[in-house]
Enzyme design. Structure first.
Site, PDB file in Angstrom:
ATOM      1  N   PHE A 102     -52.668 -15.984  16.792  1.00 25.48           N
ATOM      2  CA  PHE A 102     -53.354 -16.854  15.853  1.00 25.48           C
ATOM      3  C   PHE A 102     -53.979 -18.067  16.524  1.00 25.48           C
ATOM      4  O   PHE A 102     -54.394 -18.992  15.874  1.00 25.48           O
ATOM      5  CB  PHE A 102     -52.388 -17.277  14.753  1.00 25.48           C
ATOM      6  CG  PHE A 102     -51.810 -16.088  14.034  1.00 25.48           C
ATOM      7  CD1 PHE A 102     -52.489 -15.512  12.978  1.00 25.48           C
ATOM      8  CD2 PHE A 102     -50.618 -15.522  14.463  1.00 25.48           C
ATOM      9  CE1 PHE A 102     -51.979 -14.388  12.340  1.00 25.48           C
ATOM     10  CE2 PHE A 102     -50.109 -14.404  13.817  1.00 25.48           C
ATOM     11  CZ  PHE A 102     -50.794 -13.834  12.755  1.00 25.48           C
ATOM     12  N   VAL A 105     -51.658 -21.624  22.588  1.00 17.19           N
ATOM     13  CA  VAL A 105     -50.484 -22.490  22.491  1.00 17.19           C
ATOM     14  C   VAL A 105     -50.451 -23.377  23.727  1.00 17.19           C
ATOM     15  O   VAL A 105     -50.626 -22.907  24.853  1.00 17.19           O
ATOM     16  CB  VAL A 105     -49.192 -21.664  22.423  1.00 17.19           C
ATOM     17  CG1 VAL A 105     -47.985 -22.564  22.262  1.00 17.19           C
ATOM     18  CG2 VAL A 105     -49.260 -20.664  21.295  1.00 17.19           C
ATOM     19  N   ASP A 153     -45.577  -9.266  12.359  1.00 13.20           N
ATOM     20  CA  ASP A 153     -46.011  -9.163  13.758  1.00 13.20           C
ATOM     21  C   ASP A 153     -44.830  -9.434  14.684  1.00 13.20           C
ATOM     22  O   ASP A 153     -44.942 -10.180  15.646  1.00 13.20           O
ATOM     23  CB  ASP A 153     -47.174 -10.119  14.037  1.00 13.20           C
ATOM     24  CG  ASP A 153     -47.924  -9.747  15.306  1.00 13.20           C
ATOM     25  OD1 ASP A 153     -47.714  -8.630  15.811  1.00 13.20           O
ATOM     26  OD2 ASP A 153     -48.712 -10.575  15.789  1.00 13.20           O
TER      27      ASP A 153
END
Ligand SMILES: *[C@@H]1O[C@H](CO)[C@@H](O)[C@H](O)[C@H]1NC(C)=O
Ligand SMILES: *[C@@H]1O[C@H](CO)[C@@H](O)[C@H](O)[C@H]1NC(C)=O
Ligand SMILES: *[C@@H]1O[C@H](CO)[C@@H](O)[C@H](O)[C@H]1NC(C)=O
Ligand SMILES: *[C@@H]1O[C@H](CO)[C@@H](O)[C@H](O)[C@H]1NC(C)=O
Ligand SMILES: *[C@@H]1O[C@H](CO)[C@@H](O)[C@H](O)[C@H]1NC(C)=O
Ligand SMILES: *[C@@H]1O[C@H](CO)[C@@H](O)[C@H](O)[C@H]1NC(C)=O
Ligand SMILES: *[C@@H]1O[C@H](CO)[C@@H](O)[C@H](O)[C@H]1NC(C)=O
Ligand SMILES: *[C@@H]1O[C@H](CO)[C@@H](O)[C@H](O)[C@H]1NC(C)=O
Length: 835
Positions: A529, A532, A643
């Site tokens: 998504f 990071v 996920d």
């Protein structure tokens, strides 16, 4: 002339007398400080001021053969030229002269008697003289007036080149605007006008400015009648302080700056150098050199608007430029790369900028945030305030972005962008920057709430102790104690709960600085998504920042609500969400940082596999199962992860597993209440058949992913790695071994011998149950936990799995959006199933 008349040897007498005359002239020439009409100074001769401080004559700059007329210090060997007459038209040979022309003006003539420079004043007298004074000023006046300060037709102090000398007046006149008085040389050996000028900007309160051609390069900050506010060191450098004076305003509105050295015997000068730097120099007689007392701009932060509009420069900071609180970089990428010139913009509109209808809803008035120790922005308006305060004045006009109320200046307002602000270690001024209520709220409101709670608790405790004391006194009189004493402790619990529901919103700048502007070096990886980044908060806490890729299917409020819900999920096997940060399109989640990164980096890495022995692996499997059970059943939200995979299991310093990326499906707006979705998010190899093929999902699709993960942990191999090597899958491979009664062969050879066979076989059995094709036959996470903990004596017999998701999931009809993940072998895919 007696000598001549009495002489018997006319020739020798004439020679002698000629010699004497030459001698006396030469002597006279050295001492002379004036030239009058008819006199001239040739190249090689000079005027010297009365006190033998300054000298006027012809010179060539270093490394140049061109001749200029200039003024320099007479007794100082290191030639410091303070004024040049013909800077635009040098003389190429040594036949030049300085004289007083027929029109009474001072002139420089070349060898062919052509004027290369003239003082060009309108002279009414026929009898002028030029006088070099001890302060370095060259004055053209009537010859009768010399010595009694008569009218000067022209003086070099009014036409300076690159140097300011004590005694010189620098005019300040708001009506005439900027007064660019000094112009730098072109280079060290070329006095012709260079790119830099220095002078006074009278707007608001006057300040000194250095320009590079049309652009500002440096400014001193507004004059507060003692110092220039942008140069706080003026207050500590005694040789600097109090030297500047601004004259009272004259009838035509003009004023002028002067500079008086602390000790009249100091030789001091200010010079705008050809490199654009202003220097204040003082002759150090004992060291025999010019020492630099101060230099501007002193560092990058002093350069004009170095950090752009609404930025603040801090020379000592780890990153020089930050945006003011409530502002964010205008061009984020450029800013991150260290190109600060575009500056910052408001994160949130001012209340007064909003339309009335909107304004009604979101309440609060605009307020001000105080910045301490700053150089005040450029282009201030100084306004007079009657009964009102400066703050009121600013609030009255929506275009007012900041105000400052400064001793010696008054109320200053900034009606445009805030330009050229820097922060000082000490000194400087208070600047009040206008911000919408929402940008101010946060911290101060929380602290108000905390204070309120402390006060309440304090009052209650005080009351309680008084009451106890009173009861104690009663008791000593032999009465009973009441056991009802729940008041204060209830209050404490209530208070902390109220606070606990608020998800911390992190300031964008804090996060940007913490992650070094999301630099590549701080990148931990890229999840499904978004990327990071690792960061460190100012308090020292390590954090992981997930920057969500732009398109989440939600509006801001929905997003916030989801985050607040997800932040409430707390379990020792879930990564803790510390807060979030929202800046326009940019949305970020701030997590606790996990020093051991993710599980896949251990179990699939031949070098690290052995670090996780069977006991640790079993603990990890159990931990994941419990975390998943919490998400499925125990949390209020019933989260389906969708996920689950090795790279989404993070490990803390004690190798405890923590599930990450839970709730992402909610944030990205995939409807959780329907069992069928037309957007599928998941990873090849971990997706249950019904989910990969039909978009059907349930807690059982997570159970399938868990089963795959379990088999991976036991075997130390990726499900997907089989595809290439054996044209099968881990699941198929496991089933075959299991069926043949050789299940122990599945176990990672690194741990096979040291593991408890019963426990391993039980695990594989549970795994096989989880990866069955039909969701119906798969156990729930609750039974999985029980089975793993050996609470159920007999386990059901698994059916043969026939499906492998990586073969059948890629269909021509599917639209896919794939992101690289931390490990290049898995892909998180989001696909829209064709209808
Ligand atoms: C002298 O002054 C006049 C007007 O005062 C001006 O037009 C002329 O250009 C000046 N000449 C020089 C050489 O500065
Ligand atoms: C100045 O002197 C010149 C001759 O040297 C003469 O022609 C002119 O009239 C005089 N002007 C004044 C104002 O005295
Ligand atoms: C003069 O030339 C020498 C040799 O090229 C050089 O070292 C020196 O810096 C020059 N000085 C100036 C003021 O340019
Ligand atoms: C002055 O400006 C010109 C044009 O911008 C540039 O080429 C030159 O290098 C500059 N000179 C100095 C000393 O900065
Ligand atoms: C000024 O400087 C001179 C020489 O450096 C020194 O002798 C004198 O005392 C100074 N005067 C004051 C008032 O400091
Ligand atoms: C910095 O950003 C400005 C515009 O924001 C751009 O014009 C300039 O070229 C950039 N400079 C560099 C060195 O990238
Ligand atoms: C405010 O209203 C005007 C017209 O009524 C509109 O043009 C403008 O875009 C609105 N501004 C915002 C921020 O909604
Ligand atoms: C607010 O300030 C702007 C810019 O100085 C000015 O044009 C405008 O007239 C002011 N408005 C009011 C209501 O004072």
């Amino acid at each position: 002339m007696d000598i001549i008349s009495n002489s018997k040897h006319p020739v020798s007498v004439i020679l002698l007398s000629f010699f004497l005359i030459v001698c006396s002239l030469a002597h006279f020439g050295r001492a002379v400080n004036t030239i009058t009409k008819g006199q001239s100074i040739k190249d090689g001769e000079s005027l010297i001021s009365n006190g033998e401080i300054f000298e006027l004559g012809f010179f060539s700059p270093e490394n140049s053969s061109l001749r200029y007329v200039g003024i320099w210090y007479h007794q100082i060997d290191e030639k410091a030229v303070v004024w040049v007459a013909n800077r635009n038209r040098p003389i190429s040979d040594e036949r030049g002269t300085l004289t007083i022309g027929n029109d009474g003006n001072l002139m420089v003539l070349n060898g062919n008697s052509i004027a290369v420079w003239s003082s060009n004043a309108s002279v009414v007298s026929n009898n002028t003289a030029a006088l070099l004074e001890d302060d370095g000023n060259l004055i053209l006046t009537n010859s009768e007036d010399i010595g009694n300060l008569g009218k000067a037709y022209w003086q070099s102090f009014n036409h300076p080149t690159d140097t300011h000398l004590p005694g010189m007046r620098v005019g300040v006149n708001s009506a005439l605007g900027e007064n660019r008085v000094f112009t730098s040389w072109k280079s060290a050996s070329d006095p012709s006008p260079g790119n830099f000028t220095m002078g006074v900007d009278p707007q608001g309160s006057p300040q000194i400015v250095i320009w590079e051609q049309l652009k500002r390069r440096w400014r001193s900050g507004q004059w507060n009648s003692v110092i220039f506010t942008g140069v706080p060191t003026m207050a500590t450098l005694t040789s600097f302080l109090f030297g500047f004076k601004l004259s009272p305003r004259e009838s035509d509105g003009s004023m002028y700056f002067t500079y008086v050295p602390a000790n009249a015997s100091y030789l001091l000068r200010f010079r705008i150098g050809w490199d654009g730097n202003e220097e204040q120099l003082r002759w150090d007689g004992s060291a025999k050199k010019w020492s630099v007392i101060q230099k501007q701009p002193a560092d990058d932060c002093e350069l004009y608007n170095f950090c752009g509009n609404f930025g603040i420069c801090n020379a000592l900071g780890s990153t020089k430029c930050t945006c003011m609180e409530g502002f964010v970089p205008k061009h984020f990428e450029q800013w991150r790369m260290g190109n600060w010139s575009a500056g910052c913009i408001r994160r949130t509109q001012l209340q007064c900028q909003r339309n009335r209808s909107e304004a009604g809803e979101s309440g609060g008035e605009d307020g001000f945030k105080v910045f301490k120790n700053v150089k005040l922005p450029d282009f201030a308006d100084v306004v007079s305030v009657g009964q009102e305060t400066c703050k009121d004045k600013c609030l009255q006009n929506c275009s007012c972005n900041a105000y400052a109320d400064i001793n010696g200046i008054g109320c200053m307002l900034w009606r445009g962008e805030l330009i050229d602000v820097k922060s000082f270690e000490k000194g400087g001024n208070l600047l009040h920057v206008r911000l919408p209520d929402s940008e101010l709220g946060g911290r101060s409101k929380i602290s108000n709430a905390v204070i309120a709670i402390i006060v309440v608790i304090g009052a209650l405790l005080l009351g309680a102790s008084v009451w106890l004391l009173w009861r104690f006194r009663d008791m000593s009189k032999g009465q009973e104690i009441s056991t009802d004493f729940s008041g204060p402790s209830d209050m404490v619990v209530g208070g902390s709960q109220v606070n606990g529901t608020d998800l911390p919103m992190f300031n964008f700048n804090t996060i940007a600085v913490a992650t070094n502007y999301f630099s590549e070096g701080n990148k931990l990886g890229r999840g499904g998504f978004g990327p990071v980044h690792k960061g460190k908060l100012p308090e020292g806490q390590d954090i992981a920042v997930k920057r969500l890729s732009r398109k989440s299917g939600q509006g801001l409020e929905e997003f916030k609500n989801e985050i607040i819900l997800i932040a409430k999920l707390q379990h020792r096997n879930l990564v803790r969400l510390l807060g979030c940060c929202i800046q326009g399109e940019e949305k970020m989640l701030i997590y606790e940082y996990m020093p051991n990164k993710s599980l896949d980096l251990f179990i699939f890495d031949p070098a690290k596999q052995a670090l996780l022995d069977w006991t640790k692996r079993f603990a990890i499997i159990e931990g994941i199962a419990r975390g998943l059970l919490y998400l499925h059943r125990d949390s209020r939200l019933r989260i389906i992860h969708r996920d689950l995979k090795a790279s989404n299991i993070l490990l803390d310093e004690d190798m405890n597993p923590k599930i990450s990326d839970f709730g992402m499906a909610r944030i990205f707006g995939f409807n959780q209440n329907e069992a069928n979705t037309n957007r599928v998010v998941g990873t090849y190899g971990y997706m249950a058949p019904e989910y990969a093929m039909e978009g059907l999902f349930s807690v059982k699709s997570d159970v399938y992913s868990f089963g795959v993960l379990l088999l991976e942990i036991v075997s130390g191999r990726r499900n997907t790695s089989f595809r290439l090597e054996e044209n099968s899958s881990l699941i198929e491979h496991a089933w075959n071994l299991w069926n043949e009664g050789k299940a122990m062969d599945l176990v990672d050879p690194n741990i096979r011998d040291s593991s408890s066979q019963n426990q391993v076989l039980r695990c594989i059995h549970v795994g096989m149950l989880c990866v069955q094709d039909s969701a119906m036959y798969r156990p729930t996470m609750a039974s999985v936990v029980l089975m793993l903990e050996n609470e159920t004596p007999t386990l059901p017999v698994p059916r043969q799995p026939t499906f492998t998701s990586m073969r059948s999931s890629v269909d021509g009809d599917h639209f896919m959006e794939a992101h690289d993940t931390v490990s290049s072998n898995d892909l998180t895919v989001t696909m829209v199933v064709g209808r």
